[in-house]
Enzyme design. Sequence first.
Site, PDB file in Angstrom:
ATOM      1  N   LYS A 189       0.817  -1.213   0.000  1.00  0.00           N
ATOM      2  CA  LYS A 189       0.000   0.000   0.000  1.00  0.00           C
ATOM      3  C   LYS A 189       0.859   1.275   0.000  1.00  0.00           C
ATOM      4  CE  LYS A 189      -4.063  -2.007   0.058  1.00  0.00           C
ATOM      5  NZ  LYS A 189      -3.783  -3.411  -0.275  1.00  0.00           N
TER       6      LYS A 189
HETATM    7  C1  LIG Z   1      -9.960  -2.950  -1.486  1.00  0.00           C
HETATM    8  C2  LIG Z   1      -9.328  -3.645  -0.312  1.00  0.00           C
HETATM    9  N1  LIG Z   1     -10.009  -3.729   0.844  1.00  0.00           N
HETATM   10  C3  LIG Z   1      -9.484  -4.330   1.934  1.00  0.00           C
HETATM   11  C4  LIG Z   1      -8.230  -4.871   1.915  1.00  0.00           C
HETATM   12  C5  LIG Z   1      -7.713  -5.553   3.139  1.00  0.00           C
HETATM   13  O1  LIG Z   1      -6.610  -4.897   3.650  1.00  0.00           O
HETATM   14  P1  LIG Z   1      -5.673  -5.630   4.742  1.00  0.00           P
HETATM   15  O2  LIG Z   1      -4.763  -6.544   3.985  1.00  0.00           O
HETATM   16  O3  LIG Z   1      -4.933  -4.504   5.409  1.00  0.00           O
HETATM   17  O4  LIG Z   1      -6.571  -6.351   5.670  1.00  0.00           O
HETATM   18  C6  LIG Z   1      -7.469  -4.797   0.745  1.00  0.00           C
HETATM   19  C7  LIG Z   1      -6.119  -5.389   0.716  1.00  0.00           C
HETATM   20  O5  LIG Z   1      -5.439  -5.495  -0.230  1.00  0.00           O
HETATM   21  C8  LIG Z   1      -8.024  -4.174  -0.400  1.00  0.00           C
HETATM   22  O6  LIG Z   1      -7.347  -4.096  -1.552  1.00  0.00           O
END
Ligand SMILES: Cc1ncc(COP(=O)(O)O)c(C=O)c1O
Length: 380
Positions: A189
Site C-alpha cells: 500500500k
Molecule cells: C480494497 C481492499 N479492501 C481491503 C483490503 C484488506 O486490507 P488488509 O490486507 O490490510 O486487511 C485490501 C487489501 O489489499 C483491499 O485491496
Amino acid sequence: MNIPFHRAYITDEEIDAVADAIRSGWLTMGPKTVEFEQKFRDYIYAGSGVTAAEQHAVSFNSATAALHLALKAIGLKAGDEVILPTNTFIATAEVVTYFGATPVLCDIEDDTHNLDVRSLASKITDRTRAVLPVHFAGQPCDMDEIMELGRRHGLKVIEDAAHSLPSSYKDRRIGTIGDITCFSFYATKTLATGEGGMATTRNEQYARTMRVNRLHGISRDAWDRYTVKGSWYYEVVDNGNKYNTTDLNAALGLAQLAKLEWMNERRASIALQYTLAFRGTAVEPPVVRRDRETCWHLYVVKVKNRDEVSDRLREDGIGTSVHFIPVHKHPYYRDTYGYRDVDYPVANRVFDRSLSLPIYPGLTDSEVDRIIEKILRHAR
Ligand SMILES: Cc1ncc(COP(=O)(O)O)c(C=O)c1O
C-alpha cells in the site's frame, strides 16, 4: 523479475525507527502506536474544519480488522444486508459475513471501475443497513451521491479506503466524509507497515467501540495498565477480538507517514508518464474524474489481449497483476450467496481487460520507459 510488480520503499529511516522501537523494550501496542494514531489523525483531518473533539483515529493490525469492527460499531446484525462493489478484494465482502449478514454486490462504472451509484441504488431493500464503497486504485467514489442515498434510506457509509491514502473528493480528504473510513497499511500500500490498518471517524461512540473491541473487549489498553499511572485492574465489557497493532509497525508507519507526500508525488509523476505514452494507443489508460484526486495506489490499464500481454511482460522480466477477480466469481461466494455472472456485465468486461502495471516510488524513469516500450509492443 528485473522490474517486480511491487517493491516496498524502505530506507534507513524506517530501519532506524523500528530498531529504536525494539531497543525501547516495548514491543506491542504502546507509545509509538499512540503517536502514530495522533499523527495520522492530524494528517487526515488537517484543514477539514472538523473540530478536534470530533477527530478520531483507531489503529488495527489490518484494514480487514478495521472494517470488521467498523461494522460492529454501527451495530450490524445477522440478516442485515450491506452493499459493496463486486470489483474489490475479498476482505470487503468477508467482513460482512462475520455477522451472518449478506454482502449484496453492485456493478461498477466502465471508466473508473468504482461502484456505479445507479446499480447501488437498485440494490437497496428494507434490510440494507450499510454501504461499503471501495475507492478503487485510489480514486474516490461518487461520495456526494452515496452520502445522499445513505441519508435518504438511513444507511451507514463505511468507506473501504485500503487504496486511497491520501486521496480527496471535491477538496475533502478521504477519511473525513463517511461514518467510518478504513485504511490499509499492507505491504504493497501507499503507506506500508507490512500489515496494519486505521479507522477514522467523527463519531466518538464508534471510536470507543472499535478501540475496546480491538483488544478483547477490555476496557483499557495494556499501555494504560503497565505504565506508572496504570493499575492491574481491567474489565471485559464486550466480546472483542485480538486486532491491535504493535509499536514496531507503528514506528514503521510514523517513518512512512513523514514521507507520504513525497512518495505520492513520485507515484503521480509515474502515472503521468504512463498516461501520456498510452494516449491513442491499444493500451487504454485509467480515467480520473476532474473533481477528485487519486493517490495512484494502482495504475490499471485495459488491453484487449490482457493474458497475452501479462505473459509477454513476465518473459520480459516485468511483473504485473490484476485487480480484481470480482467477488461474484469466487466459488465460495458464488455458491453461498447465489451471485450470477449475468448480473455484473460491466465488472466482467472490465475484469477481462484489466492489467495493473508497476507503480511505486522506487521505480526509476528508465524502468517506466522500458515498461511503456514493452507493453506498447505486446498490446493489440
Ligand atoms: C480494497 C481492499 N479492501 C481491503 C483490503 C484488506 O486490507 P488488509 O490486507 O490490510 O486487511 C485490501 C487489501 O489489499 C483491499 O485491496
